[in-house]
Design an enzyme around this catalytic site. Sequence first.
Site, mmCIF file in Angstrom:
data_model
loop_
_atom_site.group_PDB
_atom_site.id
_atom_site.type_symbol
_atom_site.label_atom_id
_atom_site.label_comp_id
_atom_site.label_asym_id
_atom_site.label_seq_id
_atom_site.Cartn_x
_atom_site.Cartn_y
_atom_site.Cartn_z
ATOM 1 N N ASP A 1 62.187 24.067 29.585
ATOM 2 C CA ASP A 1 61.366 22.994 30.114
ATOM 3 C C ASP A 1 60.217 22.756 29.147
ATOM 4 O O ASP A 1 59.803 23.661 28.428
ATOM 5 C CB ASP A 1 60.853 23.372 31.503
ATOM 6 C CG ASP A 1 60.289 22.153 32.214
ATOM 7 O OD1 ASP A 1 59.553 22.320 33.176
ATOM 8 O OD2 ASP A 1 60.576 21.025 31.766
ATOM 9 N N ASP B 1 67.803 24.200 38.955
ATOM 10 C CA ASP B 1 67.072 25.454 38.685
ATOM 11 C C ASP B 1 66.093 25.636 39.834
ATOM 12 O O ASP B 1 65.570 24.641 40.374
ATOM 13 C CB ASP B 1 66.308 25.389 37.361
ATOM 14 C CG ASP B 1 64.873 24.877 37.569
ATOM 15 O OD1 ASP B 1 64.715 23.644 37.608
ATOM 16 O OD2 ASP B 1 63.947 25.704 37.730
HETATM 17 C C1 LIG Z 1 59.717 23.685 41.782
HETATM 18 N N1 LIG Z 1 59.674 22.248 41.773
HETATM 19 C C2 LIG Z 1 59.643 21.599 40.586
HETATM 20 N N2 LIG Z 1 59.782 22.206 39.376
HETATM 21 C C3 LIG Z 1 59.653 21.196 38.471
HETATM 22 C C4 LIG Z 1 59.683 21.253 37.075
HETATM 23 C C5 LIG Z 1 60.071 22.524 36.355
HETATM 24 C C6 LIG Z 1 59.095 23.610 36.507
HETATM 25 C C7 LIG Z 1 59.390 24.777 35.576
HETATM 26 O O1 LIG Z 1 58.633 25.845 36.059
HETATM 27 C C8 LIG Z 1 59.377 27.037 36.042
HETATM 28 O O2 LIG Z 1 59.679 27.402 37.343
HETATM 29 C C9 LIG Z 1 58.497 27.708 38.084
HETATM 30 C C10 LIG Z 1 60.626 26.770 35.301
HETATM 31 O O3 LIG Z 1 60.430 27.021 33.926
HETATM 32 C C11 LIG Z 1 61.446 27.839 33.385
HETATM 33 C C12 LIG Z 1 60.828 25.285 35.563
HETATM 34 O O4 LIG Z 1 61.527 24.692 34.521
HETATM 35 C C13 LIG Z 1 59.413 20.049 36.365
HETATM 36 N N3 LIG Z 1 59.358 20.085 34.985
HETATM 37 C C14 LIG Z 1 59.067 18.945 34.306
HETATM 38 N N4 LIG Z 1 58.988 18.957 32.963
HETATM 39 N N5 LIG Z 1 58.853 17.738 34.945
HETATM 40 C C15 LIG Z 1 58.902 17.633 36.301
HETATM 41 O O5 LIG Z 1 58.714 16.530 36.847
HETATM 42 C C16 LIG Z 1 59.189 18.839 37.062
HETATM 43 C C17 LIG Z 1 59.218 18.796 38.466
HETATM 44 C C18 LIG Z 1 59.441 19.992 39.167
HETATM 45 N N6 LIG Z 1 59.460 20.263 40.498
#
Ligand SMILES: CNc1nc2c(CC[C@H]3O[C@@H](OC)[C@H](OC)[C@@H]3O)c3nc(N)[nH]c(=O)c3cc2[nH]1
Length: 375
Positions: free
Chosen positions: A92, A270
């Site tokens: 991410d 995820d």
């Molecule tokens: C839980 N709900 C949620 N997660 C989200 C994540 C990943 C969080 C990131 O945080 C880590 O987990 C806590 C993971 O990182 C490995 C995940 O990819 C998001 N990432 C991006 N770039 N844009 C979004 O709009 C977004 C929305 C989310 N809503």
Amino acid sequence: MTPFAFQLLARDGAARRGRLFTAHGTVETPAFMPVGTQGTVKAMFPEDVAQTGAEVVLGNVYHLMLRPTAERVARLGGLHVFMRWPKTILTDSGGFQVMSLAALRSLTEEGVAFRSHLDGSRHMLTPERSVEIQGLLGSDIQMQFDECVRLPASREEIERGMRLSLRWAERSRRRFEELGGPAKGQALHGIVQGGDDIRLRIESAAELARMPFEGYSIGGLAVGEPQAVMLAVLDETLPVLPQEKQRYLMGVGTPHDIVESVARGIDMFDCVMPTRAGRHGLAYTRFGKINLKNAKHADDPAPLDPESDCPAARDYSRAYLHHLIKTGEALGAMLLTWNNISYYQRLMRDIRAAIDAGTFEALRAEMDALWAKAA
Ligand SMILES: CNc1nc2c(CC[C@H]3O[C@@H](OC)[C@H](OC)[C@@H]3O)c3nc(N)[nH]c(=O)c3cc2[nH]1
């Protein structure tokens, strides 16, 4: 270098069965990707993560740029070598964490300047820098740098964030191509934003669909909105995205969220739920959720699920798991995390088999009965 590809193999209604081809192997979809934020799926050996059937794990720019830094991981051979995970890695972009974890942020057109939540050191994330970091990590599937606007938010705020993310999508794509990502068999996703505003969601998806991304993520959800709002956004957004490219719903979710999202055409998921819940004594099983903190398990010699192929579910008594959780023993978190990741992978295997067999609606009804109320 084998190029990145996604193959659509079968459909059952709007549910899709597919296969990703990356430089580190194939990924059967629909797929659940265990979260490995800091270069580890917490409390699990990578060999055991692979044994559950997981084929992709997640890493995160925000955490890894702060510790141990992307440059150090690159010097040590990249994230696959560093964490001994030979299969596919999705990273991410930091767009989410920087707005939730960092201190003293200032968001501008350029990017986000922030202070580390660890030691207050100054940092800057831009679309270009986020893609460079993901390249240093050697990530197979990378995310554009975006802004995830928290709900509830005004339409003006949602529109501002969605348009900024579109401009950052172009800059992320340009940097990804300058770094030769496609030739390395890597993929970059555009991330659809727009909050719960359907018109903005459709505009964001349509704009991104015009850009040459290998795949698409649905961002800005699983941020506390009701499940019905999340599903309504999918109903309107997914038909606008190209059918032949994979869709990843970020941060989702419970078993019920996953089945309902697969039913609408999501390929990848995820969520920290199975790993975080495991560390807090919660076990996901075919019979529902079991809270091993509960004293009623103190004398129960039965395992979580004698028919499971996961040793953590099959070989350890509920009494022992209860004891480990009550005493805060590390093995408790390890066994329940292993059980939960295995359950999620078993669920994805059942979903893929049901789509292949054309029986997805029957599985959906079964999962609705089991999980709808246990949200
Ligand atoms: C839980 N709900 C949620 N997660 C989200 C994540 C990943 C969080 C990131 O945080 C880590 O987990 C806590 C993971 O990182 C490995 C995940 O990819 C998001 N990432 C991006 N770039 N844009 C979004 O709009 C977004 C929305 C989310 N809503």
